[in-house]
Design a protein around this motif. Sequence first.
Motif, PDB file in Angstrom:
ATOM      1  N   UNK A  78       0.801  -1.224   0.000  1.00 33.40           N
ATOM      2  CA  UNK A  78       0.000   0.000   0.000  1.00 33.40           C
ATOM      3  C   UNK A  78       0.831   1.270   0.000  1.00 33.40           C
ATOM      4  N   UNK A  79       2.143   1.142   0.197  1.00 33.82           N
ATOM      5  CA  UNK A  79       3.021   2.325   0.167  1.00 33.82           C
ATOM      6  C   UNK A  79       3.064   2.868  -1.252  1.00 33.82           C
ATOM      7  N   UNK A  80       3.034   4.183  -1.372  1.00 38.17           N
ATOM      8  CA  UNK A  80       3.122   4.785  -2.698  1.00 38.17           C
ATOM      9  C   UNK A  80       4.068   5.974  -2.666  1.00 38.17           C
ATOM     10  N   UNK A  81       4.613   6.271  -3.825  1.00 44.33           N
ATOM     11  CA  UNK A  81       5.455   7.456  -3.972  1.00 44.33           C
ATOM     12  C   UNK A  81       5.268   7.983  -5.385  1.00 44.33           C
ATOM     13  N   UNK A  82       5.605   9.256  -5.549  1.00 49.52           N
ATOM     14  CA  UNK A  82       5.480   9.911  -6.852  1.00 49.52           C
ATOM     15  C   UNK A  82       6.849   9.992  -7.502  1.00 49.52           C
ATOM     16  N   UNK A  83       6.870   9.868  -8.818  1.00 51.92           N
ATOM     17  CA  UNK A  83       8.132   9.910  -9.551  1.00 51.92           C
ATOM     18  C   UNK A  83       7.886  10.612 -10.886  1.00 51.92           C
ATOM     19  N   UNK A  84       8.969  11.134 -11.433  1.00 52.64           N
ATOM     20  CA  UNK A  84       8.916  11.778 -12.740  1.00 52.64           C
ATOM     21  C   UNK A  84       9.295  10.805 -13.837  1.00 52.64           C
ATOM     22  N   UNK A  85       8.948  11.173 -15.036  1.00 54.41           N
ATOM     23  CA  UNK A  85       9.319  10.429 -16.223  1.00 54.41           C
ATOM     24  C   UNK A  85      10.779  10.719 -16.526  1.00 54.41           C
ATOM     25  N   UNK A  86      11.591   9.693 -16.627  1.00 51.48           N
ATOM     26  CA  UNK A  86      13.017   9.881 -16.872  1.00 51.48           C
ATOM     27  C   UNK A  86      13.286  10.459 -18.258  1.00 51.48           C
ATOM     28  N   UNK A  87      12.317  10.357 -19.158  1.00 51.88           N
ATOM     29  CA  UNK A  87      12.501  10.845 -20.533  1.00 51.88           C
ATOM     30  C   UNK A  87      11.512  11.961 -20.874  1.00 51.88           C
ATOM     31  N   UNK A  88      11.068  12.707 -19.889  1.00 52.55           N
ATOM     32  CA  UNK A  88      10.115  13.798 -20.138  1.00 52.55           C
ATOM     33  C   UNK A  88      10.742  14.859 -21.041  1.00 52.55           C
ATOM     34  N   UNK A  89       9.871  15.630 -21.679  1.00 50.30           N
ATOM     35  CA  UNK A  89      10.358  16.718 -22.530  1.00 50.30           C
ATOM     36  C   UNK A  89      11.011  17.826 -21.701  1.00 50.30           C
ATOM     37  N   UNK A  90      10.550  17.990 -20.472  1.00 48.25           N
ATOM     38  CA  UNK A  90      11.105  19.008 -19.560  1.00 48.25           C
ATOM     39  C   UNK A  90      10.573  18.703 -18.157  1.00 48.25           C
TER      40      UNK A  90
END
Length: 107
Positions: A78-90
């Motif tokens: 049930x643990x969650x965390x937020x992360x970014x896309x490693x290949x995002x445009x910015x």
Amino acid sequence: MPINKQFLKSRPEVKVTFAVEKVAAEGAEQVLLLGEFNQWQPIELKRMKSGEFKATLNLPTDGPSHFEYCYQLVHSDGESRYDNDWAADAYVPGPFGRDNSVVRVDT
């Protein structure tokens, strides 16, 4: 976490495939996509046999030039965390002390 874009000639949209690779998912049982394009409502990415998670959305190209988004990785406990896309445009600073990924939808 690659994103793939296909601009549609027949409509003012771009087909965007969001993907979280197995190594980036870090053992998550579920990956959710949250973004401006749907008022930050979670969209569940489909788990592939390879362990990668994917979802494809059509985003409008006749509005904003870009949208912010992030991933929520949910583990079996049930643990969650937020992360970014490693290949995002910015990346842009978000309201919760972390950056948000950006996908550009202009041609």
